[in-house]
Design a protein around this motif. Structure first.
Motif, PDB file in Angstrom:
ATOM      1  N   ARG A 119      -3.496   6.068   1.101  1.00  0.00           N
ATOM      2  CA  ARG A 119      -4.607   6.579   0.308  1.00  0.00           C
ATOM      3  C   ARG A 119      -4.511   6.035  -1.108  1.00  0.00           C
ATOM      4  N   ARG A 120      -5.672   5.994  -1.748  1.00  0.00           N
ATOM      5  CA  ARG A 120      -5.728   5.713  -3.184  1.00  0.00           C
ATOM      6  C   ARG A 120      -6.442   6.883  -3.818  1.00  0.00           C
ATOM      7  N   GLY A 121      -5.710   7.633  -4.605  1.00  0.00           N
ATOM      8  CA  GLY A 121      -6.253   8.884  -5.105  1.00  0.00           C
ATOM      9  C   GLY A 121      -6.490   9.816  -3.932  1.00  0.00           C
ATOM     10  N   GLU A 122      -7.696  10.334  -3.827  1.00  0.00           N
ATOM     11  CA  GLU A 122      -8.043  11.202  -2.702  1.00  0.00           C
ATOM     12  C   GLU A 122      -8.711  10.428  -1.568  1.00  0.00           C
ATOM     13  N   ARG A 123      -8.880   9.143  -1.758  1.00  0.00           N
ATOM     14  CA  ARG A 123      -9.589   8.323  -0.771  1.00  0.00           C
ATOM     15  C   ARG A 123      -8.616   7.710   0.231  1.00  0.00           C
ATOM     16  N   ARG A 124      -8.850   7.984   1.505  1.00  0.00           N
ATOM     17  CA  ARG A 124      -7.992   7.447   2.558  1.00  0.00           C
ATOM     18  C   ARG A 124      -8.323   5.975   2.792  1.00  0.00           C
ATOM     19  N   LEU A 125      -7.289   5.170   3.013  1.00  0.00           N
ATOM     20  CA  LEU A 125      -7.441   3.740   3.275  1.00  0.00           C
ATOM     21  C   LEU A 125      -7.208   3.477   4.757  1.00  0.00           C
ATOM     22  N   ASP A 126      -8.171   2.882   5.407  1.00  0.00           N
ATOM     23  CA  ASP A 126      -8.071   2.566   6.828  1.00  0.00           C
ATOM     24  C   ASP A 126      -7.521   1.148   6.951  1.00  0.00           C
ATOM     25  N   LEU A 127      -6.193   1.018   7.051  1.00  0.00           N
ATOM     26  CA  LEU A 127      -5.548  -0.283   7.051  1.00  0.00           C
ATOM     27  C   LEU A 127      -5.142  -0.720   8.456  1.00  0.00           C
ATOM     28  N   THR A 128      -5.245  -2.008   8.712  1.00  0.00           N
ATOM     29  CA  THR A 128      -4.688  -2.568   9.942  1.00  0.00           C
ATOM     30  C   THR A 128      -3.168  -2.659   9.772  1.00  0.00           C
ATOM     31  N   PRO A 129      -2.410  -2.851  10.867  1.00  0.00           N
ATOM     32  CA  PRO A 129      -0.955  -2.995  10.739  1.00  0.00           C
ATOM     33  C   PRO A 129      -0.545  -4.116   9.784  1.00  0.00           C
ATOM     34  N   THR A 130      -1.255  -5.247   9.814  1.00  0.00           N
ATOM     35  CA  THR A 130      -0.911  -6.354   8.916  1.00  0.00           C
ATOM     36  C   THR A 130      -1.199  -5.990   7.470  1.00  0.00           C
ATOM     37  N   GLU A 131      -2.327  -5.343   7.215  1.00  0.00           N
ATOM     38  CA  GLU A 131      -2.649  -4.911   5.856  1.00  0.00           C
ATOM     39  C   GLU A 131      -1.639  -3.889   5.357  1.00  0.00           C
ATOM     40  N   TRP A 132      -1.189  -3.015   6.256  1.00  0.00           N
ATOM     41  CA  TRP A 132      -0.168  -2.030   5.902  1.00  0.00           C
ATOM     42  C   TRP A 132       1.114  -2.727   5.451  1.00  0.00           C
ATOM     43  N   ARG A 133       1.594  -3.700   6.232  1.00  0.00           N
ATOM     44  CA  ARG A 133       2.830  -4.389   5.879  1.00  0.00           C
ATOM     45  C   ARG A 133       2.693  -5.137   4.559  1.00  0.00           C
ATOM     46  N   LEU A 134       1.520  -5.700   4.323  1.00  0.00           N
ATOM     47  CA  LEU A 134       1.279  -6.401   3.063  1.00  0.00           C
ATOM     48  C   LEU A 134       1.347  -5.433   1.888  1.00  0.00           C
ATOM     49  N   LEU A 135       0.658  -4.304   1.996  1.00  0.00           N
ATOM     50  CA  LEU A 135       0.685  -3.332   0.906  1.00  0.00           C
ATOM     51  C   LEU A 135       2.084  -2.749   0.742  1.00  0.00           C
ATOM     52  N   GLU A 136       2.770  -2.519   1.854  1.00  0.00           N
ATOM     53  CA  GLU A 136       4.144  -2.003   1.792  1.00  0.00           C
ATOM     54  C   GLU A 136       5.042  -2.948   0.996  1.00  0.00           C
ATOM     55  N   TYR A 137       4.935  -4.252   1.269  1.00  0.00           N
ATOM     56  CA  TYR A 137       5.788  -5.233   0.591  1.00  0.00           C
ATOM     57  C   TYR A 137       5.462  -5.292  -0.902  1.00  0.00           C
ATOM     58  N   LEU A 138       4.177  -5.248  -1.228  1.00  0.00           N
ATOM     59  CA  LEU A 138       3.784  -5.234  -2.633  1.00  0.00           C
ATOM     60  C   LEU A 138       4.308  -3.983  -3.343  1.00  0.00           C
ATOM     61  N   LEU A 139       4.224  -2.841  -2.671  1.00  0.00           N
ATOM     62  CA  LEU A 139       4.702  -1.597  -3.268  1.00  0.00           C
ATOM     63  C   LEU A 139       6.210  -1.619  -3.488  1.00  0.00           C
ATOM     64  N   ARG A 140       6.934  -2.145  -2.517  1.00  0.00           N
ATOM     65  CA  ARG A 140       8.394  -2.188  -2.636  1.00  0.00           C
ATOM     66  C   ARG A 140       8.843  -3.134  -3.745  1.00  0.00           C
ATOM     67  N   ASN A 141       7.956  -4.039  -4.146  1.00  0.00           N
ATOM     68  CA  ASN A 141       8.305  -5.023  -5.172  1.00  0.00           C
ATOM     69  C   ASN A 141       7.327  -4.982  -6.344  1.00  0.00           C
ATOM     70  N   ALA A 142       6.847  -3.794  -6.668  1.00  0.00           N
ATOM     71  CA  ALA A 142       5.859  -3.649  -7.743  1.00  0.00           C
ATOM     72  C   ALA A 142       6.388  -4.237  -9.046  1.00  0.00           C
ATOM     73  N   GLY A 143       5.531  -5.007  -9.710  1.00  0.00           N
ATOM     74  CA  GLY A 143       5.908  -5.638 -10.961  1.00  0.00           C
ATOM     75  C   GLY A 143       6.575  -6.987 -10.801  1.00  0.00           C
ATOM     76  N   GLN A 144       6.892  -7.383  -9.562  1.00  0.00           N
ATOM     77  CA  GLN A 144       7.526  -8.668  -9.306  1.00  0.00           C
ATOM     78  C   GLN A 144       6.528  -9.630  -8.672  1.00  0.00           C
TER      79      GLN A 144
END
Length: 236
Positions: free
Chosen positions: A153-178
């Motif tokens: 989710r972003r704020g109160e809005r749910r994000l409908d992500l595919t598995p690939t989009e999930w992994r991409l966002l996960e990797y970005l989150l784990r390395n925020a600022g890099q």
């Protein structure tokens, strides 16, 4: 995709072991615990994978063709990788253990070993070196990935992500600022699949942006021209 599936994505382990039978046994034990595992059988290919920065834990044999285990540990530390390093070796003398730790290893396991002990050490290193593993979510500003319910989710809005989009966002989150190169993202998101082209990274960043950014919301994904992408660091 279920919550059980996402557990496999939480901890990525690299095995660098030239004994192929032992490497397969370790892989099987770790996969039974729902870890994601990659294997290299020599020091050079192990170093190539290790320097991608995609692993939480690396299980590294001391004696390897090409570069040895301590050499890989030193290279990882020189690159400032956050990966936890576990050395496997038949060397049990105190001076060998000291040399292993001085090379940058975080733990040391003497062969032969019980797989239960290996698992216990991997779990401990995972918790110690990745603080997100003890949490049920990854959070950056108003962007949240819930690792238990497999929802985003972003704020109160749910994000409908595919598995690939999930992994991409996960990797970005784990390395925020890099800044992450396209190749680093490709290797993490597509798990070293050889038939995926780097252009797919741009395609999926575009897909993710469309779902992540509603009208009026700032785009947190920064394009670093000629290199890759970065999730903007949170403002103080």
């Amino acid at each position: 995709m279920t919550a059980e599936t996402i557990e496999e994505q939480i901890v990525r382990i690299l095995i660098v072991e030239d004994d192929k039978r032992l490497a397969r046994l370790i892989e099987r034990v770790l996969r039974e615990e729902r870890y994601t595992v990659d294997i290299a059988h020599d020091g050079e290919s192990g170093l190539d994978l290790l320097l991608q920065g995609a692993y939480d834990v690396a299980v590294i044999d001391w004696m390897l063709p090409g570069r040895d285990g301590p050499s890989l540990c030193r290279a990882a530390r020189a690159a400032r990788l956050p990966t936890a390093l576990l050395l496997l070796t038949a060397r049990g003398q105190i001076e060998d253990k000291v040399l292993g730790f001085e090379s940058g290893a975080d733990d040391y396991l003497v062969k032969p070993f019980a797989f239960e002990e290996l698992l216990a050490r991997v779990r401990a290193l995972s918790r110690r070196f990745n603080p997100n593993l003890g949490n049920d979510e990854l959070r950056h500003g108003d962007i949240v990935l819930d690792l238990r319910s497999y929802t985003a989710r972003r704020g109160e809005r749910r994000l409908d992500l595919t598995p690939t989009e999930w992994r991409l966002l996960e990797y970005l989150l784990r390395n925020a600022g890099q800044t992450l190169t396209r190749q680093q993202i490709l290797d993490y998101v597509w798990s070293f699949e050889h038939d995926v082209q780097p252009q797919m990274v741009d395609v999926y960043v575009s897909y993710l942006r469309r779902k992540l950014n509603a009208p009026g919301e700032a785009d947190p994904i920064v394009t670093v021209r000629g290199i890759g992408y970065r999730l903007e660091a949170e403002r103080a």
